[in-house]
Design an enzyme around this catalytic site. Structure first.
Site, PDB file in Angstrom:
ATOM      1  N   ARG A  50       0.833  -1.204   0.000  1.00 37.91           N
ATOM      2  CA  ARG A  50       0.000   0.000   0.000  1.00 37.91           C
ATOM      3  C   ARG A  50       0.873   1.262   0.000  1.00 37.91           C
ATOM      4  NH1 ARG A  50      -4.481   0.646   4.592  1.00 37.91           N
ATOM      5  NH2 ARG A  50      -2.670   1.189   5.850  1.00 37.91           N
ATOM      6  N   ARG A 103      10.138  18.585  -8.460  1.00 38.88           N
ATOM      7  CA  ARG A 103      11.422  18.309  -9.140  1.00 38.88           C
ATOM      8  C   ARG A 103      12.594  18.950  -8.410  1.00 38.88           C
ATOM      9  NH1 ARG A 103       9.704  20.597 -14.890  1.00 38.88           N
ATOM     10  NH2 ARG A 103       9.205  22.249 -13.407  1.00 38.88           N
ATOM     11  N   LYS A 149      -2.647   7.014   1.031  1.00 39.76           N
ATOM     12  CA  LYS A 149      -2.372   7.303   2.450  1.00 39.76           C
ATOM     13  C   LYS A 149      -1.263   8.349   2.486  1.00 39.76           C
ATOM     14  CE  LYS A 149      -2.082   4.870   6.849  1.00 39.76           C
ATOM     15  NZ  LYS A 149      -3.141   5.641   7.496  1.00 39.76           N
ATOM     16  N   GLU A 182     -16.026   6.272   5.843  1.00 40.34           N
ATOM     17  CA  GLU A 182     -15.208   5.654   6.883  1.00 40.34           C
ATOM     18  C   GLU A 182     -15.153   6.644   8.036  1.00 40.34           C
ATOM     19  OE1 GLU A 182     -11.069   5.319   5.669  1.00 40.34           O
ATOM     20  OE2 GLU A 182     -11.188   7.190   4.540  1.00 40.34           O
TER      21      GLU A 182
HETATM   22  N1  PXG Z   1      -9.109   4.944   7.304  1.00 36.94           N
HETATM   23  C1  PXG Z   1      -8.193   5.902   7.504  1.00 36.94           C
HETATM   24  C2  PXG Z   1      -8.454   7.272   7.017  1.00 36.94           C
HETATM   25  C3  PXG Z   1      -6.990   5.585   8.145  1.00 36.94           C
HETATM   26  O1  PXG Z   1      -6.062   6.520   8.352  1.00 36.94           O
HETATM   27  C4  PXG Z   1      -7.781   3.298   8.391  1.00 36.94           C
HETATM   28  C5  PXG Z   1      -8.926   3.678   7.718  1.00 36.94           C
HETATM   29  C6  PXG Z   1      -7.594   1.881   8.802  1.00 36.94           C
HETATM   30  O2  PXG Z   1      -6.633   1.261   7.951  1.00 36.94           O
HETATM   31  P1  PXG Z   1      -5.697   0.069   8.460  1.00 36.94           P
HETATM   32  O3  PXG Z   1      -4.861  -0.273   7.273  1.00 36.94           O
HETATM   33  O4  PXG Z   1      -4.903   0.601   9.610  1.00 36.94           O
HETATM   34  O5  PXG Z   1      -6.605  -1.027   8.839  1.00 36.94           O
HETATM   35  C7  PXG Z   1      -6.776   4.268   8.591  1.00 36.94           C
HETATM   36  C8  PXG Z   1      -5.501   3.939   9.276  1.00 36.94           C
HETATM   37  C9  PXG Z   1      -3.120   7.296  13.841  1.00 36.94           C
HETATM   38  C10 PXG Z   1      -3.119   6.370  12.699  1.00 36.94           C
HETATM   39  O6  PXG Z   1      -2.019   7.667  14.267  1.00 36.94           O
HETATM   40  C11 PXG Z   1      -4.289   5.975  12.095  1.00 36.94           C
HETATM   41  C12 PXG Z   1      -4.222   5.098  11.012  1.00 36.94           C
HETATM   42  C13 PXG Z   1      -3.049   4.643  10.603  1.00 36.94           C
HETATM   43  C14 PXG Z   1      -1.908   5.045  11.199  1.00 36.94           C
HETATM   44  C15 PXG Z   1      -1.939   5.917  12.268  1.00 36.94           C
HETATM   45  O7  PXG Z   1      -4.177   7.641  14.334  1.00 36.94           O
HETATM   46  N2  PXG Z   1      -5.377   4.738  10.435  1.00 36.94           N
END
Ligand code: PXG
Length: 290
Positions: A50, A103, A149, A182
């Protein structure tokens, strides 16, 4: 504590990056949040895939192979002697000048923080969470696709502020058409009449690794699972609602916008999936020694 920056392990106090780094100046970069459980890296491959997909989407070439990236994570975990860890992996566009032009950034910055995992309070899981619907809408996918992300988390932070003002931990974000996407840092699922339903990520959500793991578990457990457009009316009328994310794992939701969901306590399918997920974290992962 040691932090990995561009190939070196550096003491926390000295782990700094340039104020000209476009990760800081423009949020120009990508990241991952990853967990390890008792020396097992949970779904490392999926997280790394990812990360590279997100980087590709912003035309950022990561100057390391995926294998080297996993090695760098493990090296950092070992340096900090962490068997149960939260890993923050960040790749920025790197230092440049005071203009958007990517760049001008000659080399991406890569850093890895490994930390003891800060678990949510047990009562969230036992009693369930109360959440709200955020006023802030999720980014329009044709402007900034939430599947990337990226370090641009202001959209989520604004919704988190909505949640905090309402005295809750999380908030549901709707897309521009009013469909449930979400939460600010978690995906969302609902259960209705024995069916498990989550929003398709194409409407504007991150394709969560935990989300995928839960869909896989449900299929194995013969729980019918569908990706379907969800409106707030559907959510209010659900039998169960839960959130999924790397930090939260699976967290039940029992009140939304002050309305009680189902029986007002964590539901049966949520609890079965939580048990199955716990087992998965003990077996499914990349082993490393500290
Ligand atoms: N939606 C969003 C917008 C996220 O940021 C998830 C869903 C869940 O994805 P995963 O792959 O973790 O199942 C995320 C991930 C934090 C933090 O510090 C939050 C996430 C990832 C890393 C850090 O709050 N959420």
């Amino acid at each position: 504590m040691k932090i990995y920056i561009d190939g070196k392990l550096i003491d926390k106090e000295k782990a700094v990056i340039s104020v000209f780094d476009h990760g800081l100046l423009y949020g120009d970069g990508v990241f991952e949040g990853i967990r390890t459980y008792d020396g097992l890296g949970f779904r490392f491959k999926e997280h790394i895939d990812r990360l590279y997909r997100s980087a590709d989407a912003i035309e950022l070439k990561i100057p390391m192979t995926k294998e080297e990236m996993v090695d760098a994570m493990i090296m950092t975990l070992k340096a900090n002697k962490l068997r149960d860890a939260y890993i923050r992996l960040v790749v920025t566009r790197g230092p440049g000048d005071l203009g958007l032009d990517p760049r001008k950034c000659s080399k991406p910055t890569i850093f890895i923080i490994t930390y003891q995992i800060a678990l949510y309070p047990k009562e969230f899981y036992q009693k369930g969470l109360e959440i709200i619907t955020a006023n802030t809408r999720r980014n329009y996918p044709l402007a900034l696709d939430p599947r990337i992300k990226s370090l641009n988390y202001l959209n989520n932070i604004l919704a988190k502020i909505d949640a905090i003002k309402a005295g809750t931990e999380e908030a549901i974000m709707l897309n521009y058409e009013g469909y449930v996407t979400e939460c600010t840092g978690d995906n969302i699922f609902m259960v209705k009449d024995g069916e498990l339903i989550t929003s398709p990520v194409s409407i504007g959500a991150l394709e969560g690794i935990t989300r995928d793991a839960v869909i896989g578990l449900a299929r194995k457990m013969d729980i019918p699972v569908f990706e379907r457009l969800i409106k707030m009316e559907d959510i209010y009328a659900a039998d169960e609602v839960f959130l999924t994310g790397t930090a939260a794992e699976i967290i039940p939701v029992v009140r939304i916008d002050k309305k009680r969901i189902g029986g007002g306590k964590p539901g049966g399918i949520t609890l079965r999936l939580t048990g199955a997920f716990k087992e998965l974290t003990k077996s499914d992962g990349v082993r490393y020694d500290v």
